[in-house]
Motif scaffolding. Structure first.
Motif, PDB file in Angstrom:
ATOM      1  N   ASP A  23       0.840  -1.204   0.000  1.00  0.00           N
ATOM      2  CA  ASP A  23       0.000   0.000   0.000  1.00  0.00           C
ATOM      3  C   ASP A  23       0.872   1.250   0.000  1.00  0.00           C
ATOM      4  O   ASP A  23       1.989   1.246   0.537  1.00  0.00           O
ATOM      5  N   VAL A  24       0.360   2.323  -0.596  1.00  0.00           N
ATOM      6  CA  VAL A  24       1.119   3.569  -0.666  1.00  0.00           C
ATOM      7  C   VAL A  24       1.274   4.144   0.742  1.00  0.00           C
ATOM      8  O   VAL A  24       0.284   4.402   1.431  1.00  0.00           O
ATOM      9  N   PRO A  25       2.505   4.343   1.201  1.00  0.00           N
ATOM     10  CA  PRO A  25       2.707   4.867   2.559  1.00  0.00           C
ATOM     11  C   PRO A  25       2.499   6.370   2.632  1.00  0.00           C
ATOM     12  O   PRO A  25       2.616   7.090   1.633  1.00  0.00           O
ATOM     13  N   LEU A  26       2.206   6.832   3.832  1.00  0.00           N
ATOM     14  CA  LEU A  26       2.008   8.253   4.073  1.00  0.00           C
ATOM     15  C   LEU A  26       3.250   9.054   3.699  1.00  0.00           C
ATOM     16  O   LEU A  26       3.142  10.180   3.205  1.00  0.00           O
ATOM     17  N   ALA A  27       4.429   8.496   3.928  1.00  0.00           N
ATOM     18  CA  ALA A  27       5.671   9.196   3.581  1.00  0.00           C
ATOM     19  C   ALA A  27       5.698   9.569   2.103  1.00  0.00           C
ATOM     20  O   ALA A  27       6.134  10.669   1.735  1.00  0.00           O
ATOM     21  N   ASP A  28       5.241   8.678   1.237  1.00  0.00           N
ATOM     22  CA  ASP A  28       5.217   8.973  -0.200  1.00  0.00           C
ATOM     23  C   ASP A  28       4.193  10.056  -0.527  1.00  0.00           C
ATOM     24  O   ASP A  28       4.420  10.903  -1.399  1.00  0.00           O
ATOM     25  N   VAL A  29       3.070  10.025   0.162  1.00  0.00           N
ATOM     26  CA  VAL A  29       2.038  11.048  -0.049  1.00  0.00           C
ATOM     27  C   VAL A  29       2.572  12.421   0.344  1.00  0.00           C
ATOM     28  O   VAL A  29       2.356  13.416  -0.359  1.00  0.00           O
ATOM     29  N   VAL A  30       3.297  12.485   1.461  1.00  0.00           N
ATOM     30  CA  VAL A  30       3.854  13.755   1.926  1.00  0.00           C
ATOM     31  C   VAL A  30       4.929  14.246   0.954  1.00  0.00           C
ATOM     32  O   VAL A  30       5.011  15.452   0.658  1.00  0.00           O
TER      33      VAL A  30
END
Length: 233
Positions: free
Chosen positions: A28-35
């Motif tokens: 799953d896409v991690p929050l770190a990548d979203v940020v």
């Protein structure tokens, strides 16, 4: 993702339950990548964006997560978390009321890697680490108790395990004894407040998370300015 604080060195976001901070085997896409993508688009940064993960929250937990935008901030913030220089306050909803209105819990926790679970002991046992937290009962909703928890150590599943050990499993936390799950798979634990001295500017930072947009959490808002938020000794 909701950004609640940002400067040249740090960005603090409010994580939704179910999001992962760093990548894992789920893919799953991690929050770190979203940020990272947010920083890249907002500040028109070409190429790779530096982002350091300072700490993590369990996937089913919501609330404040700190990321570092510079290597200097990452090193210093990591040290501050490790040395207990970050004041971390959580809110938890439990079906059962705690035995005391406020207390400090001292227990020994042993982490079972295979089960991804911690176990609480009243005395030191092999492989155990001391875990300390303060809690206070802020008040009650129709069905739940609202506890404010201040972490004094940072152990694996510490709040979940220690509250369960006094008969107060967190709402939705099947792993630690809750009778039923939450519909969205979350547990009702919120990283509510972070307070620290900025590692670069030296400013005092005090950030409070917005309440999750769920009826059970929104129902706690009346305690914010209520006399019940300051229970008697």
């Amino acid at each position: 993702m909701q950004v609640v604080y940002e400067d040249n060195h740090l960005i603090i976001v409010s994580k939704r339950s179910g999001e992962i901070v760093q990548g894992d085997k789920t893919g799953d896409v991690p929050l770190a990548d979203v940020v990272k993508e947010y920083i890249k688009e907002r500040h028109h940064k070409p190429g790779n964006v530096f982002l350091g993960v300072v700490h993590r929250l369990d996937r089913p937990v919501a609330g404040l997560v700190v990321f570092a935008k510079t290597s200097k901030a990452l090193t210093r913030m990591s040290e501050m978390f490790r040395d207990g220089k970050i004041s971390k306050t959580y809110w938890a909803l439990t079906r059962n009321a705690p035995p005391k209105r406020r207390d400090t819990l001292f227990t020994w926790l042993v982490r079972d890697e295979r089960l991804n679970k911690s176990f609480s002991f009243a005395r030191e046992v092999p492989g155990a680490k001391m875990a300390i937290l303060d809690y206070v009962l802020l008040g009650r909703t129709d069905n739940y108790n609202l506890l404010e928890v201040k972490l004094l150590t940072g152990r694996h599943h510490q709040i979940r395990c220690q509250l369960a050990a006094i008969g107060c499993p967190i709402r939705g936390d099947l792993k630690y004894g809750a009778k039923r799950s939450n519909p969205d798979g979350s547990i009702s634990l919120l990283s509510h407040r972070l307070e620290f001295i900025h590692p670069v500017s030296g400013n005092h930072i005090d950030i409070v998370a917005p309440l999750p947009d769920e009826p059970v959490w929104q129902g706690t808002a009346r305690f914010l300015n209520d006399e019940e938020a300051n229970p008697g000794e």
